[in-house]
Enzyme design. Sequence first.
Site, PDB file in Angstrom:
ATOM      1  N   GLU A 195      32.993  20.788  -2.908  1.00  0.00           N
ATOM      2  CA  GLU A 195      33.322  21.043  -4.357  1.00  0.00           C
ATOM      3  C   GLU A 195      32.969  20.412  -5.336  1.00  0.00           C
ATOM      4  OE1 GLU A 195      37.652  22.267  -4.337  1.00  0.00           O
ATOM      5  OE2 GLU A 195      37.841  22.255  -6.792  1.00  0.00           O
TER       6      GLU A 195
ATOM      7  N   HIS B 201      10.187   0.006 -13.968  1.00  0.00           N
ATOM      8  CA  HIS B 201      11.363  -0.894 -13.717  1.00  0.00           C
ATOM      9  C   HIS B 201      11.232  -2.135 -14.399  1.00  0.00           C
ATOM     10  CE1 HIS B 201      15.371  -1.276 -11.962  1.00  0.00           C
ATOM     11  NE2 HIS B 201      15.103  -1.548 -10.841  1.00  0.00           N
TER      12      HIS B 201
ATOM     13  N   GLY C 223       7.166  -5.074  -2.963  1.00  0.00           N
ATOM     14  CA  GLY C 223       5.741  -4.797  -2.969  1.00  0.00           C
ATOM     15  C   GLY C 223       4.941  -5.443  -3.912  1.00  0.00           C
TER      16      GLY C 223
HETATM   17  N1  LIG Z   1      12.308   5.640  -6.173  1.00  0.00           N
HETATM   18  C1  LIG Z   1      12.740   6.013  -7.552  1.00  0.00           C
HETATM   19  O1  LIG Z   1      12.694   7.449  -7.644  1.00  0.00           O
HETATM   20  C2  LIG Z   1      12.721   5.320  -8.627  1.00  0.00           C
HETATM   21  C3  LIG Z   1      11.838   4.147  -8.712  1.00  0.00           C
HETATM   22  N2  LIG Z   1      11.684   3.377  -9.449  1.00  0.00           N
HETATM   23  C4  LIG Z   1      10.813   2.103  -9.809  1.00  0.00           C
HETATM   24  O2  LIG Z   1       9.445   2.470  -9.595  1.00  0.00           O
HETATM   25  C5  LIG Z   1       9.046   1.479  -8.701  1.00  0.00           C
HETATM   26  C6  LIG Z   1       8.284   2.266  -7.334  1.00  0.00           C
HETATM   27  O3  LIG Z   1       9.457   2.522  -6.689  1.00  0.00           O
HETATM   28  P1  LIG Z   1       9.361   3.492  -5.372  1.00  0.00           P
HETATM   29  O4  LIG Z   1       8.480   4.834  -5.745  1.00  0.00           O
HETATM   30  O5  LIG Z   1      10.735   3.875  -4.926  1.00  0.00           O
HETATM   31  O6  LIG Z   1       8.665   2.644  -4.348  1.00  0.00           O
HETATM   32  P2  LIG Z   1       8.459   2.938  -2.507  1.00  0.00           P
HETATM   33  O7  LIG Z   1       9.610   1.943  -2.099  1.00  0.00           O
HETATM   34  O8  LIG Z   1       8.441   4.233  -2.483  1.00  0.00           O
HETATM   35  O9  LIG Z   1       7.286   2.149  -2.427  1.00  0.00           O
HETATM   36  C7  LIG Z   1       6.010   2.570  -2.886  1.00  0.00           C
HETATM   37  C8  LIG Z   1       4.717   2.010  -2.408  1.00  0.00           C
HETATM   38  O10 LIG Z   1       4.732   0.887  -2.277  1.00  0.00           O
HETATM   39  C9  LIG Z   1       3.666   0.502  -1.035  1.00  0.00           C
HETATM   40  N3  LIG Z   1       4.119  -0.917  -0.537  1.00  0.00           N
HETATM   41  C10 LIG Z   1       5.357  -1.466  -0.493  1.00  0.00           C
HETATM   42  N4  LIG Z   1       5.174  -2.953   0.006  1.00  0.00           N
HETATM   43  C11 LIG Z   1       3.975  -3.113  -0.019  1.00  0.00           C
HETATM   44  C12 LIG Z   1       3.238  -4.348   0.129  1.00  0.00           C
HETATM   45  N5  LIG Z   1       3.743  -5.417   0.557  1.00  0.00           N
HETATM   46  N6  LIG Z   1       1.947  -4.201   0.003  1.00  0.00           N
HETATM   47  C13 LIG Z   1       1.213  -3.172  -0.441  1.00  0.00           C
HETATM   48  N7  LIG Z   1       1.906  -1.952  -0.535  1.00  0.00           N
HETATM   49  C14 LIG Z   1       3.173  -1.994  -0.689  1.00  0.00           C
HETATM   50  C15 LIG Z   1       4.277   1.553   0.045  1.00  0.00           C
HETATM   51  O11 LIG Z   1       3.107   1.667   0.832  1.00  0.00           O
HETATM   52  C16 LIG Z   1       4.592   2.623  -0.961  1.00  0.00           C
HETATM   53  O12 LIG Z   1       3.282   3.747  -1.011  1.00  0.00           O
HETATM   54  C17 LIG Z   1       9.807   0.562  -8.661  1.00  0.00           C
HETATM   55  O13 LIG Z   1       9.658  -0.331  -9.444  1.00  0.00           O
HETATM   56  C18 LIG Z   1      11.320   1.286  -8.558  1.00  0.00           C
HETATM   57  O14 LIG Z   1      12.520   0.325  -8.892  1.00  0.00           O
HETATM   58  C19 LIG Z   1      12.288   3.717 -11.020  1.00  0.00           C
HETATM   59  C20 LIG Z   1      13.162   4.858 -10.841  1.00  0.00           C
HETATM   60  C21 LIG Z   1      13.546   5.656  -9.770  1.00  0.00           C
HETATM   61 MG   LIG Z   2      16.709   2.001  -9.597  1.00  0.00          MG
END
Ligand SMILES: NC(=O)C1=CN([C@@H]2O[C@H](COP(=O)(O)OP(=O)(O)OC[C@H]3O[C@@H](n4cnc5c(N)ncnc54)[C@H](O)[C@@H]3O)[C@@H](O)[C@H]2O)C=CC1
Ligand SMILES: [Mg+2]
Length: 346
Positions: free
Chosen positions: A248, A124, A102
């Site tokens: 476990e 990230h 995104g």
């Molecule tokens: N998932 C996690 O817990 C972790 C994520 N990260 C990093 O944090 C950042 C966010 O990751 P997540 O929260 O997993 O993201 P996610 O996959 O949950 O997406 C976040 C948001 O992006 C929006 N989105 C996606 N494609 C889009 C587009 N083309 N146009 C407009 N909006 C769009 C979605 O509506 C969603 O609200 C990334 O850089 C990821 O690598 C870092 C540590 C852990």
């Molecule tokens: Mg990761």
Amino acid sequence: MAKLKFGTVEETVVTREEFPLKKALETLKNETIAVIGYGVQGPGQALNLRDNGFNVIVGQRQASKSWDKALGDGWVADKTLFSIEEACEKASVVMYLLSDAGQIDQWKVIKPFLTAGKLLYFSHGFGVTYKEQTNIIPPKDIDVVLVAPKGSGTSLRRLFVEGKGLNSSYAIFQDATGQALEKALALGIGIGSGYLFETDFRKEVYSDLTGERGMLMGALAGLFEAQYNVLRKNGHSPSEAFNETVEELTQSLMPLVAEKGMDWMFANTSTTAQRGALDWKNKFRDLNTPLFEDLYASVASGKEAAIVIEANQKENYRKNLELELAEINASELWQAGKTVRELRAK
Ligand SMILES: NC(=O)C1=CN([C@@H]2O[C@H](COP(=O)(O)OP(=O)(O)OC[C@H]3O[C@@H](n4cnc5c(N)ncnc54)[C@H](O)[C@@H]3O)[C@@H](O)[C@H]2O)C=CC1
Ligand SMILES: [Mg+2]
Ligand SMILES: CC(=O)[C@](C)(O)C(=O)O
Ligand SMILES: [Mg+2]
């Protein structure tokens, strides 16, 4: 900043004692912080910042599941919840928490709002490190920083609510104002990090991609399947195979590793287990080292990034992902797990 010994290696670690919340609030008191994206990290970080007293708004695509989730969490349309463009315009700190794919897609949308002196924040190193593939090249006159929680956004929020913290790494890519580090650390504390470990964008993304594809997720899931299948092929019941493979591990042994390390876990198992496991550990290490080498090379060459970017661009990406996850859920291993989990004594 504290210098702590990890084994014999000294590293920089920022603690909440030396960078208390009060200092973080003071550092960012004149900033409007926009959390762009409300998927997994977005909610965790935005809610923790809000509860900590920062001036925070959310930017999210309208008419989406994430928009509704934001409303449900108390963000108010046109007051604290905006379109991505509006939020970026209002913000002096833009926290870019769209999915990594995104971020590539929306870069042209947010870039015009990244005017001199603003701060762009990532969780990230992906976008900036793989710039040949992402085209995410920040303007030179803004600060660019990273705070990457080492765990799910869901855990970040849960631990915060419990009064604890999840550790994060932090990095500075660009310091245009001379305040990038101070602000990055303030944001790190604000989102609910416990301790903050120093890194750089490239190291963060290489280690993160290796970890999640390897031990943390890919290797773990694959080893579960391998052992479970062998036990089943040899006539063991699903419950027995699941208990000896997953239950476990999560319920008894990993909590011991988390508490005091691997030798402590070994010390609390039978001598029979200890002797065998210590010997087999080396066989598993040696057999898997080449696979981890392949994995790291694939990360470092940009191949893993290319795979992710290509997959995410497919129209039916979400749907196929759901099918893949449903297939895992429907497998005997994880169906057995469901029943075993129900039998955990309360
Ligand atoms: N998932 C996690 O817990 C972790 C994520 N990260 C990093 O944090 C950042 C966010 O990751 P997540 O929260 O997993 O993201 P996610 O996959 O949950 O997406 C976040 C948001 O992006 C929006 N989105 C996606 N494609 C889009 C587009 N083309 N146009 C407009 N909006 C769009 C979605 O509506 C969603 O609200 C990334 O850089 C990821 O690598 C870092 C540590 C852990
Ligand atoms: Mg990761
Ligand atoms: C949760 C986390 O830190 C991961 C596994 O690296 C991710 O979701 O990208
Ligand atoms: Mg990670």
